[in-house]
Design a protein around this motif. Structure first.
Motif, PDB file in Angstrom:
ATOM      1  N   PHE A 135      62.083  53.741  57.174  1.00 48.71           N
ATOM      2  CA  PHE A 135      63.466  53.285  57.293  1.00 48.71           C
ATOM      3  C   PHE A 135      63.574  52.145  58.309  1.00 48.71           C
ATOM      4  O   PHE A 135      64.271  51.151  58.068  1.00 48.71           O
ATOM      5  N   SER A 136      62.880  52.278  59.429  1.00 45.10           N
ATOM      6  CA  SER A 136      62.920  51.229  60.453  1.00 45.10           C
ATOM      7  C   SER A 136      62.286  49.941  59.953  1.00 45.10           C
ATOM      8  O   SER A 136      62.760  48.850  60.258  1.00 45.10           O
ATOM      9  N   ARG A 138      62.251  48.958  56.824  1.00 44.80           N
ATOM     10  CA  ARG A 138      63.171  48.395  55.830  1.00 44.80           C
ATOM     11  C   ARG A 138      64.347  47.705  56.514  1.00 44.80           C
ATOM     12  O   ARG A 138      64.803  46.651  56.076  1.00 44.80           O
ATOM     13  N   LEU A 139      64.825  48.310  57.583  1.00 42.64           N
ATOM     14  CA  LEU A 139      65.962  47.737  58.282  1.00 42.64           C
ATOM     15  C   LEU A 139      65.556  46.516  59.091  1.00 42.64           C
ATOM     16  O   LEU A 139      66.279  45.525  59.158  1.00 42.64           O
ATOM     17  N   VAL A 165      64.391  56.306  50.793  1.00 46.16           N
ATOM     18  CA  VAL A 165      64.475  55.650  52.103  1.00 46.16           C
ATOM     19  C   VAL A 165      64.581  54.139  51.947  1.00 46.16           C
ATOM     20  O   VAL A 165      65.338  53.480  52.664  1.00 46.16           O
ATOM     21  N   SER A 166      63.834  53.579  50.992  1.00 48.80           N
ATOM     22  CA  SER A 166      63.897  52.139  50.752  1.00 48.80           C
ATOM     23  C   SER A 166      65.268  51.723  50.241  1.00 48.80           C
ATOM     24  O   SER A 166      65.820  50.695  50.653  1.00 48.80           O
ATOM     25  N   GLY A 169      67.529  51.941  53.328  1.00 49.62           N
ATOM     26  CA  GLY A 169      67.129  51.052  54.413  1.00 49.62           C
ATOM     27  C   GLY A 169      67.297  49.577  54.103  1.00 49.62           C
ATOM     28  O   GLY A 169      67.584  48.770  55.000  1.00 49.62           O
ATOM     29  N   MET A 216      68.003  50.475  66.054  1.00 44.74           N
ATOM     30  CA  MET A 216      66.791  51.268  65.924  1.00 44.74           C
ATOM     31  C   MET A 216      66.314  51.761  67.279  1.00 44.74           C
ATOM     32  O   MET A 216      65.816  52.880  67.415  1.00 44.74           O
TER      33      MET A 216
END
Length: 230
Positions: A135-136, A138-139, A165-166, A169, A216
């Motif tokens: 997630f991090s 992707r963000l 998650v993708s 994110g 994040m």
């Protein structure tokens, strides 16, 4: 004559020829006219146009073809914000998942050999934070988009979790890009390039990574938040 100098002169000559022959067509008015004509075609064949755009975007993502950012902006200009958000969000996530699966089942040895030096960092992140690490990424992508897809295919994360998650994110970043695309589509004159809405939209492109990094960091320093606890 130096080969580089000769190549440079040839390139300048080609550019000058193109400007002479097609310079009168390279105007904002002509671009807007082409956009209007294309928009009319899409309106008349919306479902077909949306499907073609969706599968084209999916293929670009699945095969890691450069130019996804430009195609994203184009989608916003042609389909508007909300429609393009649905198309791009699902197409990019499905394409990423196909790349993930191809890495896991078809290209494992090649990916390991080509990008093995970066795999240790990915494995450490997944081992430490699990799906939250994806997630991090992707963000706030530390690695290129295509590389995340391929390297994640070599980790224990399941395909279903990778997809979910993708999907979540990548949504904020996708929305920021599409918003910029819709603002570009609304430019009616050269002065419109410096209009407040356009400037704010492109400022968001630059500010978003900073804001995402701050978010994040806050989540990472709050174990309850990262574990989904109240």
């Amino acid at each position: 004559m130096n080969k580089k100098l000769l190549f440079g002169l040839l390139l300048i000559a080609i550019i000058a020829l193109l400007i002479t022959q097609f310079g009168d067509q390279l105007t904002l008015e002509n671009a807007k006219a082409q956009q209007a004509q294309l928009a009319l075609s899409i309106e008349q064949n919306f479902v077909l146009a949306a499907a073609l755009y969706f599968f084209a975007y999916l293929a670009i993502t699945a095969f890691s073809i450069p130019g996804a950012a430009v195609v994203t902006l184009l989608g916003a200009a042609l389909f508007g914000f909300w429609t393009s958000l649905v198309l791009v969000s699902f197409a990019s996530t499905l394409g990423a998942t196909l790349a993930f699966l191809s890495s896991r089942f078809l290209l494992r040895d090649w990916v390991q050999r080509k990008f093995g030096d970066k795999l240790s960092a990915i494995n450490q992140g997944v081992e430490k934070d699990g799906a939250f690490y994806l997630f991090s990424l992707r963000l706030l992508p530390v690695f290129p988009f295509f590389l995340i897809n391929l390297l994640m295919g070599l980790t224990p994360i399941t395909a279903a979790r990778f997809y979910l998650v993708s999907q979540i994110g990548m949504l904020p970043g996708t929305a920021v890009y599409l918003n910029a695309g819709t603002q570009l589509a609304q430019i009616e004159s050269l002065s419109g390039i410096v209009s407040p809405s356009v400037l704010v939209s492109f400022a968001l492109l630059g500010v978003f990574p900073i804001v995402a990094k701050w978010i994040m960091a806050k989540i990472k320093h709050n174990p309850k938040a990262s574990n989904g606890e109240a």
